[in-house]
Design an enzyme around this catalytic site. Sequence first.
Site, PDB file in Angstrom:
ATOM      1  N   GLU A  16      35.337 -18.341  96.692  1.00  0.00           N
ATOM      2  CA  GLU A  16      36.681 -18.018  96.899  1.00  0.00           C
ATOM      3  C   GLU A  16      36.670 -17.791  98.635  1.00  0.00           C
ATOM      4  O   GLU A  16      35.924 -17.156  99.066  1.00  0.00           O
ATOM      5  CB  GLU A  16      36.638 -16.646  96.144  1.00  0.00           C
ATOM      6  CG  GLU A  16      37.991 -15.957  96.308  1.00  0.00           C
ATOM      7  CD  GLU A  16      38.058 -14.668  95.633  1.00  0.00           C
ATOM      8  OE1 GLU A  16      38.138 -14.801  94.308  1.00  0.00           O
ATOM      9  OE2 GLU A  16      38.722 -13.608  96.230  1.00  0.00           O
ATOM     10  N   THR A  47      42.777 -17.265  97.808  1.00  0.00           N
ATOM     11  CA  THR A  47      43.225 -15.809  97.347  1.00  0.00           C
ATOM     12  C   THR A  47      45.169 -16.017  97.706  1.00  0.00           C
ATOM     13  O   THR A  47      45.418 -16.823  98.647  1.00  0.00           O
ATOM     14  CB  THR A  47      42.839 -14.692  97.862  1.00  0.00           C
ATOM     15  OG1 THR A  47      42.911 -14.588  99.360  1.00  0.00           O
ATOM     16  CG2 THR A  47      41.435 -14.340  97.565  1.00  0.00           C
ATOM     17  N   GLY A 108      48.753  -9.097  90.040  1.00  0.00           N
ATOM     18  CA  GLY A 108      48.628  -8.520  91.377  1.00  0.00           C
ATOM     19  C   GLY A 108      48.578  -6.935  91.289  1.00  0.00           C
ATOM     20  O   GLY A 108      49.172  -6.391  90.100  1.00  0.00           O
TER      21      GLY A 108
HETATM   22  P1  FAD Z   1      46.464  -7.733  83.903  1.00  0.00           P
HETATM   23  O1  FAD Z   1      45.680  -8.893  83.027  1.00  0.00           O
HETATM   24  O2  FAD Z   1      47.841  -8.213  83.842  1.00  0.00           O
HETATM   25  O3  FAD Z   1      45.937  -6.328  83.683  1.00  0.00           O
HETATM   26  C1  FAD Z   1      46.392  -5.447  84.517  1.00  0.00           C
HETATM   27  C2  FAD Z   1      46.226  -4.230  83.671  1.00  0.00           C
HETATM   28  O4  FAD Z   1      47.293  -4.143  82.568  1.00  0.00           O
HETATM   29  C3  FAD Z   1      45.092  -3.892  82.698  1.00  0.00           C
HETATM   30  O5  FAD Z   1      44.672  -2.578  82.691  1.00  0.00           O
HETATM   31  C4  FAD Z   1      45.406  -4.531  81.423  1.00  0.00           C
HETATM   32  O6  FAD Z   1      44.484  -3.803  80.345  1.00  0.00           O
HETATM   33  C5  FAD Z   1      46.562  -4.010  81.314  1.00  0.00           C
HETATM   34  N1  FAD Z   1      47.627  -4.858  80.473  1.00  0.00           N
HETATM   35  C6  FAD Z   1      47.446  -6.151  80.519  1.00  0.00           C
HETATM   36  N2  FAD Z   1      48.570  -6.522  79.427  1.00  0.00           N
HETATM   37  C7  FAD Z   1      48.962  -5.537  78.932  1.00  0.00           C
HETATM   38  C8  FAD Z   1      50.137  -5.299  77.954  1.00  0.00           C
HETATM   39  N3  FAD Z   1      50.665  -6.435  77.270  1.00  0.00           N
HETATM   40  N4  FAD Z   1      50.279  -4.026  77.648  1.00  0.00           N
HETATM   41  C9  FAD Z   1      49.932  -2.911  78.285  1.00  0.00           C
HETATM   42  N5  FAD Z   1      48.666  -3.281  79.271  1.00  0.00           N
HETATM   43  C10 FAD Z   1      48.364  -4.218  79.615  1.00  0.00           C
HETATM   44  N6  FAD Z   1      45.105  -9.601  93.635  1.00  0.00           N
HETATM   45  C11 FAD Z   1      45.913 -10.227  94.742  1.00  0.00           C
HETATM   46  O7  FAD Z   1      46.927  -9.752  95.171  1.00  0.00           O
HETATM   47  N7  FAD Z   1      45.748 -11.619  95.079  1.00  0.00           N
HETATM   48  C12 FAD Z   1      44.492 -12.321  94.813  1.00  0.00           C
HETATM   49  O8  FAD Z   1      44.516 -13.454  95.104  1.00  0.00           O
HETATM   50  C13 FAD Z   1      43.785 -11.837  93.707  1.00  0.00           C
HETATM   51  N8  FAD Z   1      42.657 -12.295  93.253  1.00  0.00           N
HETATM   52  C14 FAD Z   1      41.829 -11.784  92.420  1.00  0.00           C
HETATM   53  C15 FAD Z   1      40.873 -12.612  91.661  1.00  0.00           C
HETATM   54  C16 FAD Z   1      39.935 -11.938  90.810  1.00  0.00           C
HETATM   55  C17 FAD Z   1      38.785 -12.960  90.135  1.00  0.00           C
HETATM   56  C18 FAD Z   1      40.313 -10.754  90.236  1.00  0.00           C
HETATM   57  C19 FAD Z   1      39.315 -10.020  89.285  1.00  0.00           C
HETATM   58  C20 FAD Z   1      41.244 -10.031  90.674  1.00  0.00           C
HETATM   59  C21 FAD Z   1      42.056 -10.357  91.789  1.00  0.00           C
HETATM   60  N9  FAD Z   1      43.185  -9.934  92.413  1.00  0.00           N
HETATM   61  C22 FAD Z   1      44.129 -10.475  93.380  1.00  0.00           C
HETATM   62  C23 FAD Z   1      43.341  -8.471  91.941  1.00  0.00           C
HETATM   63  C24 FAD Z   1      44.403  -8.401  90.657  1.00  0.00           C
HETATM   64  O9  FAD Z   1      45.862  -8.857  91.194  1.00  0.00           O
HETATM   65  C25 FAD Z   1      44.382  -6.787  90.327  1.00  0.00           C
HETATM   66  O10 FAD Z   1      43.180  -6.382  89.710  1.00  0.00           O
HETATM   67  C26 FAD Z   1      45.588  -6.406  89.443  1.00  0.00           C
HETATM   68  O11 FAD Z   1      45.742  -5.234  89.398  1.00  0.00           O
HETATM   69  C27 FAD Z   1      45.436  -6.869  87.995  1.00  0.00           C
HETATM   70  O12 FAD Z   1      45.550  -8.291  87.945  1.00  0.00           O
HETATM   71  P2  FAD Z   1      45.420  -8.893  86.542  1.00  0.00           P
HETATM   72  O13 FAD Z   1      45.607 -10.319  86.649  1.00  0.00           O
HETATM   73  O14 FAD Z   1      43.963  -8.711  85.986  1.00  0.00           O
HETATM   74  O15 FAD Z   1      46.290  -8.233  85.494  1.00  0.00           O
END
Ligand code: FAD
Length: 285
Positions: A16, A47, A108
């Site tokens: 990454e 990212t 995000g």
């Molecule tokens: P989600 O999968 O939507 O989950 C977020 C929260 O919401 C979790 O607590 C989940 O349980 C909850 N949730 C999900 N679906 C529902 C639903 N239907 N109802 C109620 N609650 C729900 N951030 C950046 O800005 N740029 C990047 O390039 C970046 N790269 C990343 C790469 C990796 C490998 C990882 C692990 C994280 C990265 N992040 C990045 C951080 C990420 O954006 C954050 O951790 C963000 O807070 C959550 O993103 P997610 O896609 O996991 O969200």
Amino acid sequence: MKIADLYGRKTTLSFEIFPPKKDAELKNIDATLEILCEMKPDFISVTFGAGGSANCNRTIEVAKKIKQKYHVEPVVHLTCLSYSREEIDEFTRILKSEGIDNILALRGDRNPDIPEKDDFRHASDLTAYLKKTGDFCVLGACYPECHPESENRVGEFRHLKQKVDAGAEVLISQLFFDNQYFFRLEEDCRIAGIDVPVIPGIMPVINGAQIKRMITMCGASFPDRFEKIIRKYESRKEALFDAGMSYALSQVIDLLAGGTSGIHLYTMNNPAVAGRICEGIKNII
Ligand code: FAD
């Protein structure tokens, strides 16, 4: 090439990186890419910082370079909380026109300085939309120690399953320093009926500033053995590099011995980090 097609055929090694800041020159990343790509990773993910339009987005520019100049498969991170459907369409239109097939679909982090929009509330909304509107391989994020906003582990895995059912074909994990958390994540995925590859994300700790940032930002816990090593060497740059890399390498070897489908390395744009891990596993992976 779609990343999901690799699994089952081989154990992947991926990196990454983050794009240069908006006011820095894009070519600043070239030297880093040159060395990283020589190591022949299976893919490099880039990212994405929310808040810009598709046309000025550096992530896409860097991904294009990885593909066209270095012939390595890029994965573009894409967040959705602050974008409308039309804006996401513009991003994906450019990705398609550049032949980029792989997107890590993310919600995000919430940021009080960047207004949120209503079209996508969770990563699963973006995943479903990308699968419906384009022929992309979609990857998703997962969290060995749970996402900081999750109320409990049961809810976390229910939402993760929704993301996979929406079309996420590979999951990449948040960083962690205790492999037991990752092995438990794999086990809980199986229990929840999540049967896509789950790839551990490993970040070697090589400087003191990084340690403080990690504690505040991602909430990963530090095992005693790790804390002891960091405390002992944090004031000596070269010693901390050796110690942090050795710790990360021992994590990687333990994960590979445990049968993981791949290793995703948070390189922090430092080719020496990737180089040390590649050297350490050259006869293993
Ligand atoms: P989600 O999968 O939507 O989950 C977020 C929260 O919401 C979790 O607590 C989940 O349980 C909850 N949730 C999900 N679906 C529902 C639903 N239907 N109802 C109620 N609650 C729900 N951030 C950046 O800005 N740029 C990047 O390039 C970046 N790269 C990343 C790469 C990796 C490998 C990882 C692990 C994280 C990265 N992040 C990045 C951080 C990420 O954006 C954050 O951790 C963000 O807070 C959550 O993103 P997610 O896609 O996991 O969200």
